[in-house]
Structures are given as C-alpha cells and as structure tokens.
Scaffold this motif. Sequence first.
Motif, PDB file in Angstrom:
ATOM      1  N   THR A  33       1.114  -0.730  -0.041  1.00  0.00           N
ATOM      2  CA  THR A  33       0.210   0.178  -0.009  1.00  0.00           C
ATOM      3  C   THR A  33       0.975   1.264  -0.035  1.00  0.00           C
ATOM      4  N   LEU A  34       1.681   1.119   1.059  1.00  0.00           N
ATOM      5  CA  LEU A  34       2.972   2.449   0.704  1.00  0.00           C
ATOM      6  C   LEU A  34       3.498   2.857  -0.799  1.00  0.00           C
ATOM      7  N   HIS A  35       3.381   1.711  -0.898  1.00  0.00           N
ATOM      8  CA  HIS A  35       4.544   1.675  -2.249  1.00  0.00           C
ATOM      9  C   HIS A  35       3.557   1.736  -3.563  1.00  0.00           C
ATOM     10  N   PHE A  36       2.343   1.724  -4.179  1.00  0.00           N
ATOM     11  CA  PHE A  36       1.463   2.337  -4.250  1.00  0.00           C
ATOM     12  C   PHE A  36       1.085   3.690  -4.284  1.00  0.00           C
ATOM     13  N   TYR A  37       0.787   4.296  -2.916  1.00  0.00           N
ATOM     14  CA  TYR A  37       0.512   5.882  -2.878  1.00  0.00           C
ATOM     15  C   TYR A  37       2.175   6.681  -3.257  1.00  0.00           C
TER      16      TYR A  37
END
Length: 178
Positions: free
Chosen positions: A10-14
């Motif tokens: 999720t952090l990588h996506f954002y």
Amino acid sequence: MHALNNLLSTLHFYAQHLGLYDYLALGWVLLVFLFTLVVVVAMIDRFPSLGSLLLIADAAFLFIGMYYAFHFVDDQTRKRELVLGPVRQLMYSDTVILDLNLTNKSPKPFKYCRVSADFSKAHKNKYVALAYSLRPFRSESVEYSGRIDANETREFKIIIEDFRPKNYAVSVKSECFR
C-alpha cells in the motif's frame, strides 16, 4: 507477515501515484505535528499534565490530519463518481459479477485507477453494519492503467470466482491518479 506485506504494498502504491499537492498537504500536517511536538517537549517539564494532554492531542492530530488532508486533496483535484450497477450471482457456479461505472469529473485526465469492492455482513442495525463494514470478509480490486479523459465514463467488471455469499452488503471505492 501478511499484514506487513499488505502495508508495504500500500505504501509503495501511494509513493508511486501521489502528486505534488498530496505531498504538500501531508508535509504541512507533518510540519504542524513536529512544531507542536517541540512545544510539548519544552512545556512538559513545567506543566507535565498539560504537556501530556497536548502530546496525546498532537498524536491524534497527526493521524486525523493525514487522513483528512489526503481526502481533501483527493476530492479537490481528482473528482470522480463511481456507480455500482447490478450485482449478479451466477446461478450454476459460485461466481459473483459486479458492474461498475467510473466517471471522471475532474478537468484533467486520469492515467491510473484502482476500483475496489468490499463484501461485509449485512445487518439491519446501522451501527452493527458499520462495525461489519470495517472488517469485510472479502475484498477484490481491479486496476486500470489507461487514460480516462474528463467527463468520460469507463465500465469496470469485477468477477469473483469461488464465492457464494449470503446476506451481504457491498461497498465500492475508487482511487484515481494523474
């Protein structure tokens, strides 16, 4: 381990998709948090109870501020409308099909969108239904990397196999970026 991998993805996506305004808003919240933290550290020696209370309020501000800053920027710069069409359960197989329509209400085109559907247990009491919606028993998403121009509507289908729920509620959400 699964929760940690989910958090990292999720952090990588954002990190890949957030824009300048997102980073400015989140940076502003972080700057206010750090400034208040410095004031709390200077104050805690003289007024421990007030400093402790301010520290708790500052920590709460960080989480609430990050949430609302992101959603404010999202609502202002990436307006969109997601409409859930009919939810179909196929008669002779354990397959559910969701029809979704995403309309770009923003003046600029989207280059990447993720549409998600969460299935939770349905309940007549709205507070119990809210509690159930916080922990869905099934989540599915579909990603689109093409261009969606201003005022264009794109149709999405989410097909979920090996799934035959009873007494469920569906909530849908979308995230689009330029």
